[in-house]
Design a protein around this motif. Sequence first.
Motif, PDB file in Angstrom:
ATOM      1  N   SER A 113      29.267  68.459  12.375  1.00 25.40           N
ATOM      2  CA  SER A 113      30.639  67.932  12.435  1.00 25.40           C
ATOM      3  C   SER A 113      31.099  67.699  13.870  1.00 25.40           C
ATOM      4  O   SER A 113      31.996  66.904  14.113  1.00 25.40           O
ATOM      5  N   LYS A 114      30.496  68.386  14.823  1.00 21.59           N
ATOM      6  CA  LYS A 114      30.879  68.262  16.227  1.00 21.59           C
ATOM      7  C   LYS A 114      30.211  67.075  16.910  1.00 21.59           C
ATOM      8  O   LYS A 114      30.580  66.697  18.012  1.00 21.59           O
ATOM      9  N   GLN A 116      29.255  63.076  17.061  1.00 20.53           N
ATOM     10  CA  GLN A 116      29.796  61.798  16.594  1.00 20.53           C
ATOM     11  C   GLN A 116      28.717  61.103  15.760  1.00 20.53           C
ATOM     12  O   GLN A 116      27.841  60.447  16.297  1.00 20.53           O
ATOM     13  N   SER A 117      28.804  61.280  14.449  1.00 20.81           N
ATOM     14  CA  SER A 117      27.844  60.624  13.563  1.00 20.81           C
ATOM     15  C   SER A 117      28.594  60.033  12.376  1.00 20.81           C
ATOM     16  O   SER A 117      29.784  60.277  12.198  1.00 20.81           O
ATOM     17  N   LYS A 118      27.881  59.282  11.562  1.00 24.57           N
ATOM     18  CA  LYS A 118      28.536  58.650  10.408  1.00 24.57           C
ATOM     19  C   LYS A 118      28.992  59.694   9.381  1.00 24.57           C
ATOM     20  O   LYS A 118      29.871  59.424   8.584  1.00 24.57           O
ATOM     21  N   SER A 120      30.144  62.861  10.211  1.00 27.48           N
ATOM     22  CA  SER A 120      31.020  63.891  10.775  1.00 27.48           C
ATOM     23  C   SER A 120      32.407  63.895  10.143  1.00 27.48           C
ATOM     24  O   SER A 120      32.988  64.957   9.924  1.00 27.48           O
TER      25      SER A 120
END
Length: 174
Positions: A113-114, A116-118, A120
């Motif tokens: 979650s920390k 930056q991904s699709k 998160s």
Amino acid sequence: MTLRFRNESNQRLTKALFYEQSWINSSDYIYTLKDKDYEVDGKLLPSLYLLYMEECIKDPSEYTFASKHFDGWEHWLMVRDAAWFYKPYYLRWKAELEVRVRSMALRALIAESKVQSKNSMAINRLLLEGQWDPSQTKSKRGRPSKDEIKKATQEHLESEQIVTKDMEILRTVN
């Protein structure tokens, strides 16, 4: 067939494998049921609890654990399902293992979650809403079956008939 798991009659050992349960010679003990390894007469007995946690965190199906520390799956089932073992040991271990697995998954989700991904945003929503906690999640059962609807309707009808009969009795009494 592993000889250390069987007696002279080629029967699988169950209670005799454990220091706390065995009534026979201490040289036949293989494990302790304590939460830590235990030394008896200069012999270090590995904790089956620690072995279970170590193996089952990687393979929660228990198959690898059974293959490695018993005379196969069937032997593990004999021990696991025994009345003296199941409730006081197995259920506690299984519950702790479930919490450990959930904890590892939650830590992985928090780490993801920390970044930056699709995923998160969805992960953060899941964490924020507490959906990771089984006690907080609501059942997604869906629509009742036709039989359940029919049964509920029948119960409602019967209660209506009882109330109607009671009302008629009350009218005749007054």
